[in-house]
Design a protein around this motif. Structure first.
Motif, short mmCIF file in Angstrom:
data_model
loop_
_atom_site.label_atom_id
_atom_site.label_comp_id
_atom_site.label_asym_id
_atom_site.label_seq_id
_atom_site.Cartn_x
_atom_site.Cartn_y
_atom_site.Cartn_z
N LEU A 400 106.48 -13.35 32.27
CA LEU A 400 105.39 -12.39 32.48
C LEU A 400 104.32 -12.92 33.43
O LEU A 400 103.54 -12.14 33.97
N GLN A 401 104.27 -14.24 33.61
CA GLN A 401 103.26 -14.82 34.48
C GLN A 401 103.64 -14.63 35.94
O GLN A 401 104.77 -14.31 36.28
N GLY A 402 102.66 -14.84 36.81
CA GLY A 402 102.93 -14.79 38.24
C GLY A 402 102.27 -13.61 38.91
O GLY A 402 101.91 -12.62 38.28
N GLN A 403 102.11 -13.73 40.21
CA GLN A 403 101.47 -12.69 41.01
C GLN A 403 102.53 -11.76 41.60
O GLN A 403 103.63 -12.18 41.94
N GLN A 412 109.83 -4.07 31.32
CA GLN A 412 111.24 -4.32 31.06
C GLN A 412 111.45 -5.69 30.44
O GLN A 412 112.34 -5.86 29.60
N ALA A 413 110.64 -6.68 30.83
CA ALA A 413 110.76 -8.01 30.24
C ALA A 413 110.45 -7.97 28.74
O ALA A 413 111.14 -8.60 27.93
N VAL A 414 109.43 -7.21 28.37
CA VAL A 414 109.08 -7.08 26.95
C VAL A 414 110.15 -6.31 26.19
O VAL A 414 110.56 -6.70 25.08
N PHE A 415 110.64 -5.23 26.78
CA PHE A 415 111.68 -4.43 26.12
C PHE A 415 112.96 -5.26 25.92
O PHE A 415 113.62 -5.14 24.89
N LYS A 420 116.36 -8.64 22.17
CA LYS A 420 116.81 -9.98 21.75
C LYS A 420 116.41 -10.26 20.31
O LYS A 420 117.16 -10.91 19.56
N LEU A 421 115.23 -9.79 19.90
CA LEU A 421 114.80 -10.00 18.52
C LEU A 421 115.77 -9.34 17.54
O LEU A 421 116.04 -9.88 16.45
N VAL A 470 105.54 -6.37 15.10
CA VAL A 470 104.29 -6.70 15.80
C VAL A 470 104.41 -6.35 17.28
O VAL A 470 103.49 -5.78 17.89
N PHE A 471 105.56 -6.68 17.87
CA PHE A 471 105.79 -6.35 19.28
C PHE A 471 105.71 -4.85 19.51
O PHE A 471 105.07 -4.38 20.46
N LYS A 472 106.37 -4.10 18.68
CA LYS A 472 106.40 -2.64 18.87
C LYS A 472 105.02 -2.03 18.71
O LYS A 472 104.67 -1.05 19.38
N SER A 473 104.21 -2.60 17.83
CA SER A 473 102.87 -2.05 17.61
C SER A 473 101.91 -2.43 18.73
O SER A 473 100.99 -1.67 19.06
N ARG A 474 102.10 -3.59 19.34
CA ARG A 474 101.18 -4.05 20.37
C ARG A 474 101.50 -3.49 21.75
O ARG A 474 100.66 -3.55 22.65
N PHE A 475 102.71 -2.99 21.94
CA PHE A 475 103.10 -2.48 23.26
C PHE A 475 103.39 -0.99 23.22
O PHE A 475 104.28 -0.49 23.90
N VAL A 476 102.59 -0.28 22.41
CA VAL A 476 102.75 1.18 22.29
C VAL A 476 102.53 1.87 23.62
O VAL A 476 103.27 2.78 24.01
N GLU A 477 101.50 1.43 24.37
CA GLU A 477 101.15 2.09 25.63
C GLU A 477 102.29 1.97 26.64
O GLU A 477 102.55 2.89 27.41
#
Length: 647
Positions: A400-403, A412-415, A420-421, A470-477
């Motif tokens: 997720l880091q980087g310019q 897509q990285a989070v999804f 994977k979870l 927790v992931f699903k709740s934090r990335f709702v947007e």
């Protein structure tokens, strides 16, 4: 009212008597203090008087109002003109000296060195030149050129402000003409305990996506939502930035930013009178997911930190433990201390602790310190699970880091990690532990020593399930707008009914419908996006291979995703103008405040303990010269140099 307006206009212009009263001069349209070289933002008598009485009370006492103060102010004015006159004198001798002065100042600023290092650099150049040009017949002229080059601290300050002004002028022109742009905001506290608000801009100009610092603004009072809004709006109005083209704002999740009623984002949306797409920084959210590990795993981490701190906080313990690691030829020369604000700290601390756990046990026994948990099977089971899962989370964080990452790339990285979870849960439930190397090694060792005992892996599967929630709740947007983001790379597979276009200003839905209908039947244009997805896939494979080999420098040389996507959209004809505007809006969105954190690292380096007295102008100039992609045109600046106006 007319009389009051006339009076306001009068006092917005610099008054000559203020020089003798408050030691200020008019400089480029702003009042400039002769004593501390600070430039104020507005020509108001009350501001000048407050600055003078608050910061220079001793000067006011030593030089009372009258002839004594006039004489002192005149001497200060003459001293201030020394640096300016040196540049002017050099311009008469030749523009090359001025250009060299700008180049030298630029290098010093880019290295984050104090302005006073200019004199040191010149002395080094003279000593080196004395030896290097010894055989040259014009050695004296060369050394004289170096000697004449203005590189004093005051000159570097002046050139820094001028160079930053040149860059800002170009930057504001391009930002104002961009079809869409987005902001990323974050705040920090510098070494002088002044809150600094960092504003980043992401916009498209021509065939390039620009992602750079717009400004670093001091907030000397409170940092509530309304205070941040006022600071931002004052800056936007001053620079005449059209907020009609603002499409999204990315911030951290601090209450003053995201509060439902008085947060900055809510107040800004009310100010603009339209919905505004806003994202919490995806990297911050991932880091918070790492910390949301529950009470049981939190206790495990707490004990690890406690033991590490006990060893490293005592010099004798640390030296003895280092000697022990050296004797056993350990992979690590020492333990790593935990920092809760560093994204990768938790995973690195746990990995190091797991590698050195046998040496840690021996050392604690030698010191007579008892921690029975280190031999407890249930504690070790949770510990090794935590080591492996934080390792996976650190890999995600690095992705997720980087310019230059598009919001789609981050989403897509989070999804992918959420998928994977789900695999991790099945992996633990079946007992294979194919994706938990440290945990598998511990379980195999335990089963060999205790064949009649079994380990409870189901609780670990429960931990992964909680993490997934927790992931699903934090990335709702990001889930909410997932289809909209994919439009930029797969418009031929997107249906307009699935797109929430209310967040993109100026988009005609009827025009978009007609263009998409025509586009999907045009094989020549659809084929370009098929090729785009193939090229993005190849880039992803190359990055994965380089990341596996830890070749981070080579990764930066690869073409950026956003540039590749933009190039494809620019190849479409003007008949698809509305579709292009939607893609430009999506490409201009921030997904993280990573660059804000990068800017704060530069801030701490520039405004450190050795040069903590930088003025606001100097700090903003140094930050802009370090964090923008525009080059300074030294020749052009030399040509435009004019003699400062007299006061």
């Amino acid at each position: 009212m007319a009389k009051r307006k006339s009076r306001d206009d009068e006092y917005r212009n610099f008054q000559k008597e203020w020089t003798d009263l408050y030691a200020f001069v008019d400089r480029y349209g702003s009042p400039h203090c002769l004593i501390c070289s600070e430039t104020l933002s507005s020509n108001k008598k009350w501001n000048l008087e407050r600055h003078f009485m608050k910061k220079h009370a001793a000067f006011a006492t030593n030089y009372p109002e009258g002839d004594a103060r006039k004489k002192a102010c005149k001497e200060l004015q003459q001293q201030m003109n020394v640096g300016q006159n040196s540049l002017l004198t050099c311009s008469k001798k030749g523009e090359s000296l001025n250009s060299a002065s700008f180049a030298g100042s630029y290098s010093i600023i880019r290295e984050g060195k104090p302005f006073t290092d200019g004199d040191y650099v010149k002395r080094c150049m003279l000593k080196i030149g004395h030896e290097l040009f010894d055989e040259f017949h014009n050695k004296d002229k060369i050394l004289q050129k170096i000697q004449d080059m203005p590189l004093s601290a005051k000159t570097i300050h002046e050139t820094a402000v001028k160079m930053a002004h040149q860059i800002e002028k170009v930057q504001m022109q391009k930002l104002s003409t961009a079809a869409y742009f987005s902001f990323a905001l974050d705040e920090t506290t510098d070494i002088c305990d002044i809150n600094q608000l960092c504003i980043l801009g992401r916009y498209i100009c021509g065939h390039a996506v620009h992602e750079e610092m717009i400004a670093i603004l001091p907030m000397k009072n409170q940092t509530r939502g309304e205070d941040i809004l006022k600071t931002v709006m004052d800056f936007v109005n001053e620079k005449e930035i059209p907020l009609d083209n603002l499409v999204s704002v990315c911030t951290d999740s601090a209450p003053n930013m995201v509060s439902k009623y008085r947060g900055f984002l809510t107040l800004l949306s009310e100010q603009l009178n339209r919905p505004l797409l806003n994202f919490p920084c995806i990297v911050h959210q991932e880091a918070l997911c790492v910390q949301s590990c529950g009470t049981e795993l939190g206790n495990v981490m707490e004990l690890v930190v406690c033991i590490v701190n006990w060893i490293l906080s005592r010099a004798l313990n640390q030296h003895q433990f280092q000697s022990l690691l050296e004797e056993v030829d350990s992979e690590y020369p020492d333990l790593i201390m935990h920092s809760n604000v560093r994204w990768l700290s938790r995973g690195k601390v746990l990995s190091c602790f797991a590698t050195c756990i046998n040496e840690i046990k021996s050392f604690l026994d030698m010191k007579g310190v008892k921690h029975p948990e280190l031999s407890d099977c249930d504690w070790l089971l949770k510990f090794y699970y935590l080591v492996d899962i934080t390792g996976h989370l650190n890999e995600l964080n690095l992705t997720l880091q980087g310019q230059g990452n598009t919001v789609l790339t981050l989403q897509q990285a989070v999804f992918r990690f959420e998928s994977k979870l789900t695999v991790f849960i099945k992996d633990i439930e079946t007992g294979r532990l194919a994706h938990f190397e440290k945990l598998r090694m511990f379980c195999d060792s335990y089963q060999r020593e205790n064949p009649n005992n079994s380990l409870d892996l189901q609780q670990l599967a429960g931990f992964v399930s909680e993490l997934l929630m927790v992931f699903k709740s934090r990335f709702v947007e990001f889930h909410k707008h997932g289809v909209l983001f994919t439009f930029m790379i797969r418009p031929h597979k997107t249906f307009i009914e699935e797109l929430d276009l209310t967040v993109i200003p100026g988009i005609s839905v009827s025009n978009l419908e007609m263009e998409m209908a025509d586009f999907k039947e045009s094989d020549i244009w659809v084929e370009k996006f098929v090729k785009l997805n193939s090229d993005l896939e190849c880039l992803a494979q190359q990055r994965a291979e380089l990341a596996k080999l830890h070749k981070w420098a080579d990764m930066k040389k690869l073409e950026r995703d956003d540039h590749l996507i933009l190039q494809t959209w620019k190849e479409l004809p003007v008949t698809y103008n509305t579709m292009q505007n939607v893609s430009l809006a999506l490409l201009s969105m921030f997904g993280s405040t990573y660059m804000c954190e990068q800017a704060f690292s530069h801030l701490n380096h520039i405004k450190g303990t050795l040069h903590s007295r930088l003025t606001e102008d100097s700090l903003n100039a140094c930050m802009k010269l370090n964090l923008t992609s525009y080059d300074v045109n030294f020749k052009e600046m030399c040509e435009k140099m004019q003699q400062p106006k007299s006061h």
